[in-house]
Design a protein around this motif. Structure first.
Motif, mmCIF file in Angstrom:
data_model
loop_
_atom_site.group_PDB
_atom_site.id
_atom_site.type_symbol
_atom_site.label_atom_id
_atom_site.label_comp_id
_atom_site.label_asym_id
_atom_site.label_seq_id
_atom_site.Cartn_x
_atom_site.Cartn_y
_atom_site.Cartn_z
ATOM 1 N N TYR A 37 2.782 1.296 -3.616
ATOM 2 C CA TYR A 37 1.990 1.454 -4.832
ATOM 3 C C TYR A 37 0.945 2.567 -4.748
ATOM 4 O O TYR A 37 0.465 3.034 -5.766
ATOM 5 N N LYS A 38 0.583 2.981 -3.538
ATOM 6 C CA LYS A 38 -0.388 4.073 -3.429
ATOM 7 C C LYS A 38 0.289 5.365 -3.012
ATOM 8 O O LYS A 38 0.230 6.368 -3.742
ATOM 9 N N GLU A 39 0.965 5.372 -1.873
ATOM 10 C CA GLU A 39 1.531 6.612 -1.339
ATOM 11 C C GLU A 39 2.644 7.161 -2.232
ATOM 12 O O GLU A 39 2.640 8.337 -2.593
ATOM 13 N N ILE A 77 -9.395 8.835 -1.565
ATOM 14 C CA ILE A 77 -8.822 7.489 -1.652
ATOM 15 C C ILE A 77 -8.515 6.950 -0.254
ATOM 16 O O ILE A 77 -8.775 5.776 0.051
ATOM 17 N N ASP A 83 -10.043 3.621 1.850
ATOM 18 C CA ASP A 83 -9.238 2.597 2.514
ATOM 19 C C ASP A 83 -9.637 2.420 3.975
ATOM 20 O O ASP A 83 -9.565 1.310 4.518
ATOM 21 N N THR A 124 0.831 -1.203 0.000
ATOM 22 C CA THR A 124 0.000 0.000 0.000
ATOM 23 C C THR A 124 0.862 1.249 0.000
ATOM 24 O O THR A 124 0.606 2.209 -0.737
ATOM 25 N N TYR A 133 -6.868 12.601 -3.135
ATOM 26 C CA TYR A 133 -6.010 11.833 -2.236
ATOM 27 C C TYR A 133 -6.751 11.491 -0.938
ATOM 28 O O TYR A 133 -6.733 10.339 -0.471
#
Length: 345
Positions: free
Chosen positions: A114-116, A168, A172, A111, A165
């Motif tokens: 690949y996300k932050e 998203i 989560d 996470t 952001y």
């Protein structure tokens, strides 16, 4: 002016203020981190969101204040330079220090990587596009060829991106199953501790920056060099203390999430908020673009190291610190005229 001018503005006073404020920031960052951990447990937030949103927004308050104050004083470019320099410091130095204070590698997860990290690279790109649109559609008459006015409508672009952001992150949170002990957290006391930590950090950083500026003036350090290195490191001190403390306690995801979340907040909120408060502000794209390019390279370097084994090893930590030394060397070269990649630096 340090301490409102109550004491002589001499180097000895500046050094003493630096020492006292650094200790104060250490105390404030401890309060902030403890409060963020309790509130995250109470509201059922994952570790990565605790670091990238709750702690990051709080520890980014010095950068936000520096941009707003600089914009109000007509020095928006210096504020942007300090934020970008702070972002480079956050990406290279803070993870490097975090990796050196732990006996084991600093853990990451998919996470975070690949996300932050990737959203942060999107934030860098979004701000570059905003500056480019300012040059294309609102050029400064009679000014340098690559200088444009960042207007309030343009400032809305990065703010909307930060809204995406937060959306998203909120999604989560809905997918996360919190621990059962969150209800036992004294939430009122945690919010009070959070407010106290932020107050201590803001007051201490304001005095620290004033002391650093005083030393810069005494020793004649050029403004560009001081802005992207010394002042940037001073405003990043809360992020550094929070992240290093979290890494030392074995919470690598929170530590690294704070770094990326703080930078995302600085680029997408702190800079455009200064525009919204003051109005149209000029930005020299010839200076901004190379600095943002260096920030992009630094982010890619951190992303690559985190992806290898989903951790940050001691060797990789030294590599990040070495990369920052190269960055400082480049800035010094620009300042003395040995390197001429930044026009007008």
């Amino acid at each position: 002016m340090v301490l409102g001018g109550l004491l002589p503005q001499v180097p000895a006073v500046f050094v003493a203020v630096c020492v006292v404020t650094t200790l104060s920031i250490w105390v404030g960052s401890g309060l902030l981190e403890q409060a963020a951990e309790e509130l995250s447990r109470y509201y059922g937030l994952p570790d990565v969101i605790q670091g990238s949103v709750v702690v990051a927004v709080g520890s980014s308050s010095p950068e936000l204040a520096s941009v707003v104050f600089a914009a109000a004083a007509g020095s928006f470019g210096m504020g942007v330079g300090a934020v970008v320099g702070s972002a480079v410091f956050n990406v290279l130095v803070i993870p490097g220090l975090a990796g050196l204070v732990t006996a084991a590698p600093v853990d990451a997860d998919r996470t975070l990587v690949y996300k932050e990290a990737q959203f942060y690279m999107l934030a860098v790109s979004g701000l570059i596009v905003t500056f480019a649109l300012a040059v294309i559609y609102f050029p400064v008459a009679g000014g340098p060829s690559l200088t444009g006015e960042v207007t309030r409508p343009l400032a809305a672009i990065p703010l909307l991106l930060y809204g995406l952001y937060v959306f998203i992150q909120w999604q989560d949170v809905n997918d996360h199953e919190p621990d059962a002990d969150g209800e036992r957290v004294p939430v009122g006391r945690a919010w009070g501790r959070l407010a106290a930590g932020l107050a201590v950090i803001l007051i201490a950083v304001e005095q620290l920056v004033g002391a650093v500026e005083g030393l810069v003036g005494v020793f004649g350090i050029p403004e560009f060099l001081a802005g992207v290195t010394i002042l940037a490191a001073a405003t990043s001190l809360p992020d550094a203390l929070v992240s290093v403390r979290a890494a030392r306690d074995g919470r690598g995801v929170t530590s690294l999430g704070n770094v990326l979340g703080s930078n995302t907040f600085d680029l997408l909120v702190a800079i455009p908020l200064g525009v919204l408060i003051v109005g149209d502000v000029p930005v020299d794209f010839a200076v901004a673009a190379p600095m943002m390019g260096v920030l992009t390279v630094a982010t890619i370097l951190l992303f690559t190291m985190l992806r290898t084994g989903l951790s940050l090893t001691t060797g990789e930590s030294y590599a990040l610190l070495g990369a920052y030394l190269l960055f400082v060397g480049w800035v010094v070269g620009e300042t003395v005229g040995a390197i001429d990649l930044i026009v007008g630096a």
